[in-house]
Design an enzyme around this catalytic site. Structure first.
Site, PDB file in Angstrom:
ATOM      1  N   VAL A 105       0.869  -1.177   0.000  1.00  0.00           N
ATOM      2  CA  VAL A 105       0.000   0.000   0.000  1.00  0.00           C
ATOM      3  C   VAL A 105       0.905   1.226   0.000  1.00  0.00           C
ATOM      4  O   VAL A 105       1.548   1.547   1.016  1.00  0.00           O
ATOM      5  CB  VAL A 105      -0.929   0.012   1.237  1.00  0.00           C
ATOM      6  CG1 VAL A 105      -1.791   1.266   1.250  1.00  0.00           C
ATOM      7  CG2 VAL A 105      -1.825  -1.229   1.250  1.00  0.00           C
ATOM      8  N   GLU A 148       4.303  -7.119   3.381  1.00  0.00           N
ATOM      9  CA  GLU A 148       4.536  -7.839   4.632  1.00  0.00           C
ATOM     10  C   GLU A 148       4.010  -7.059   5.838  1.00  0.00           C
ATOM     11  O   GLU A 148       3.669  -7.666   6.864  1.00  0.00           O
ATOM     12  CB  GLU A 148       6.028  -8.137   4.804  1.00  0.00           C
ATOM     13  CG  GLU A 148       6.579  -9.155   3.809  1.00  0.00           C
ATOM     14  CD  GLU A 148       6.976  -8.566   2.452  1.00  0.00           C
ATOM     15  OE1 GLU A 148       6.584  -7.409   2.164  1.00  0.00           O
ATOM     16  OE2 GLU A 148       7.676  -9.247   1.708  1.00  0.00           O
ATOM     17  N   CYS A 204      11.633  -6.439   5.397  1.00  0.00           N
ATOM     18  CA  CYS A 204      10.508  -7.359   5.600  1.00  0.00           C
ATOM     19  C   CYS A 204      10.964  -8.706   6.146  1.00  0.00           C
ATOM     20  O   CYS A 204      10.207  -9.371   6.844  1.00  0.00           O
ATOM     21  CB  CYS A 204       9.717  -7.496   4.312  1.00  0.00           C
ATOM     22  SG  CYS A 204       8.816  -5.968   3.981  1.00  0.00           S
TER      23      CYS A 204
HETATM   24  N1  THU Z   1       7.627  -4.381  -1.827  1.00  0.00           N
HETATM   25  C1  THU Z   1       6.898  -5.171  -0.971  1.00  0.00           C
HETATM   26  O1  THU Z   1       5.706  -4.938  -0.761  1.00  0.00           O
HETATM   27  N2  THU Z   1       7.540  -6.191  -0.339  1.00  0.00           N
HETATM   28  C2  THU Z   1       8.829  -6.555  -0.573  1.00  0.00           C
HETATM   29  O2  THU Z   1       9.345  -7.444   0.108  1.00  0.00           O
HETATM   30  C3  THU Z   1       9.586  -5.906  -1.639  1.00  0.00           C
HETATM   31  C4  THU Z   1       9.039  -4.594  -2.077  1.00  0.00           C
HETATM   32  C5  THU Z   1       6.956  -3.260  -2.470  1.00  0.00           C
HETATM   33  C6  THU Z   1       7.307  -1.917  -1.896  1.00  0.00           C
HETATM   34  C7  THU Z   1       6.944  -0.995  -3.031  1.00  0.00           C
HETATM   35  O3  THU Z   1       5.561  -0.649  -2.907  1.00  0.00           O
HETATM   36  C8  THU Z   1       7.140  -1.832  -4.284  1.00  0.00           C
HETATM   37  O4  THU Z   1       7.283  -3.178  -3.837  1.00  0.00           O
HETATM   38  C9  THU Z   1       8.370  -1.453  -5.091  1.00  0.00           C
HETATM   39  O5  THU Z   1       9.497  -1.450  -4.293  1.00  0.00           O
END
Ligand code: THU
Length: 133
Positions: free
Chosen positions: A50, A62, A96
């Site tokens: 988000v 996460e 994460c």
């Molecule tokens: N992102 C995640 O949601 N989890 C991860 O482990 C890697 C990265 C998201 C964060 C951001 O919204 C997008 O991926 C690009 O970095």
């Protein structure tokens, strides 16, 4: 479920992650992410990223997952998967991995593009609750 009583269905977990990914809010990066995990009581939880106009405030998928864990009764994460916008398995970012360590510990089994790995392998010598006594 988790103790070898029944094999973990990674396909089901991956589908839960893909379903969550389909509801990501990622207008800035254009990079939707979905995650899902099995909890030690058998439930499946999930989350998606988000983002925020103030880019640095964006929440990784996460973050949603651990919030859902707490909101639905807590417990320990036993198995985890993460997918990108194409539904392909993705490694979670370093921050994460730390979030997952809090609720899964070193034995958490993670699906990665290189196969199954424990969190201990993905985040060696982790700092965690054990250091705080
Ligand atoms: N992102 C995640 O949601 N989890 C991860 O482990 C890697 C990265 C998201 C964060 C951001 O919204 C997008 O991926 C690009 O970095």
């Amino acid at each position: 479920m988790t103790d070898g009583a029944a094999p973990v269905d990674w396909g089901v977990l991956r589908e839960a992650a893909r379903d969550a990914m389909s509801r990501a809010y990622a207008p800035y990066s254009g990079y939707p992410v979905g995650v899902a995990a099995l909890v030690d009581d058998g439930r499946i939880i999930s989350g998606s990223n988000v983002e925020n106009a103030s880019y640095g405030l964006s929440l990784c998928a996460e973050c949603g997952l651990v919030s859902q864990l707490a909101a639905t009764g807590g417990g320990r994460l036993t198995h985890f998967t993460c997918v990108d916008g194409a539904g392909a398995v993705l490694v979670p970012c370093g921050r994460c991995r730390q979030l997952l360590y809090e609720f899964g510990g070193p034995e958490l089994v993670m699906e990665t593009p290189e196969g199954l790995r424990t969190l201990d392998e993905m985040l060696p010598q982790a700092f965690g609750p054990q250091h705080l006594g």
